[in-house]
Design a protein around this motif. Structure first.
Motif, PDB file in Angstrom:
ATOM      1  N   GLY A   1       0.830  -1.193   0.000  1.00  0.00           N
ATOM      2  CA  GLY A   1       0.000   0.000   0.000  1.00  0.00           C
ATOM      3  C   GLY A   1       0.866   1.245   0.000  1.00  0.00           C
ATOM      4  O   GLY A   1       2.084   1.188  -0.136  1.00  0.00           O
ATOM      5  N   THR A   2       0.227   2.391   0.154  1.00  0.00           N
ATOM      6  CA  THR A   2       0.940   3.672   0.203  1.00  0.00           C
ATOM      7  C   THR A   2       0.918   4.190   1.630  1.00  0.00           C
ATOM      8  O   THR A   2      -0.138   4.292   2.243  1.00  0.00           O
ATOM      9  N   TRP A   3       2.099   4.512   2.133  1.00  0.00           N
ATOM     10  CA  TRP A   3       2.291   5.017   3.485  1.00  0.00           C
ATOM     11  C   TRP A   3       2.796   6.447   3.403  1.00  0.00           C
ATOM     12  O   TRP A   3       3.744   6.733   2.698  1.00  0.00           O
TER      13      TRP A   3
ATOM     14  N   THR B   1       5.577   3.694  -1.195  1.00  0.00           N
ATOM     15  CA  THR B   1       4.551   2.966  -1.925  1.00  0.00           C
ATOM     16  C   THR B   1       5.076   1.557  -2.145  1.00  0.00           C
ATOM     17  O   THR B   1       5.980   1.349  -2.950  1.00  0.00           O
TER      18      THR B   1
ATOM     19  N   THR C   1       1.122   6.657   8.249  1.00  0.00           N
ATOM     20  CA  THR C   1      -0.149   5.947   8.265  1.00  0.00           C
ATOM     21  C   THR C   1      -0.451   5.507   6.833  1.00  0.00           C
ATOM     22  O   THR C   1       0.017   6.120   5.875  1.00  0.00           O
ATOM     23  N   LYS C   2      -1.245   4.476   6.720  1.00  0.00           N
ATOM     24  CA  LYS C   2      -1.583   3.943   5.406  1.00  0.00           C
ATOM     25  C   LYS C   2      -2.639   4.834   4.769  1.00  0.00           C
ATOM     26  O   LYS C   2      -3.663   5.122   5.367  1.00  0.00           O
TER      27      LYS C   2
END
Length: 150
Positions: free
Chosen positions: A39-41, A61, A147-148
């Protein structure tokens, strides 16, 4: 009781083999520890470089996770600036003990090392250090609590 060197080596080898077998068959050992990283953080970051402190935003990412290894890209944006070009990043998720709520994360690129802690579903805290020559005056230190992104 005193073990001779040959017996000591044999005892250590047997212990290492037994520990390896135990880890291999442990419950949950087949899970992919790196998969929660996909995911993207994004998070605000503190940066120290060349004797100067600044702040900005860091973005990881992660597109692929296989076993303990996660791959993706890293980007940085200084406050009021624009995103840097994506740079490749590889991270390693260390197996956590049964019942642990966090996963230790390590990584490296050509310039430095990453170290962090992932609490799946909650947060990802990561630091980066890139030592440079010049008696430490060019050392890059970067820290983010991410955070995601949804």
């Amino acid at each position: 009781m005193k073990l001779r060197q040959g017996k000591l080596f044999a005892a250590l080898a047997a212990s290492a083999l037994a520990a390896g077998l135990l880890i291999t068959v442990a419950p949950g050992s087949m899970a992919a520890p790196a998969s929660p990283l996909i995911g993207t953080w994004v998070g605000s970051a503190d940066l120290y470089y060349g004797g100067k402190y600044s702040q900005g935003t860091e973005k990881l990412t992660i597109t692929t996770a296989r076993g303990n290894v996660a791959k993706g890209t890293w980007q940085w944006k200084p406050t009021g600036g624009s995103w840097s070009s994506p740079a490749p990043v590889q991270l390693i998720a260390l197996n956590s003990a049964a019942g642990a709520t966090s996963i230790d994360i390590l990584g490296a690129d050509g310039d430095g090392t990453y170290e962090g802690v992932l609490i799946p579903g909650v947060s990802f805290e990561i630091g980066y250090m890139a030592p440079r020559h010049g008696a430490g005056t060019k050392t890059l230190v970067l820290h983010s609590l991410m955070t995601k992104a949804q």
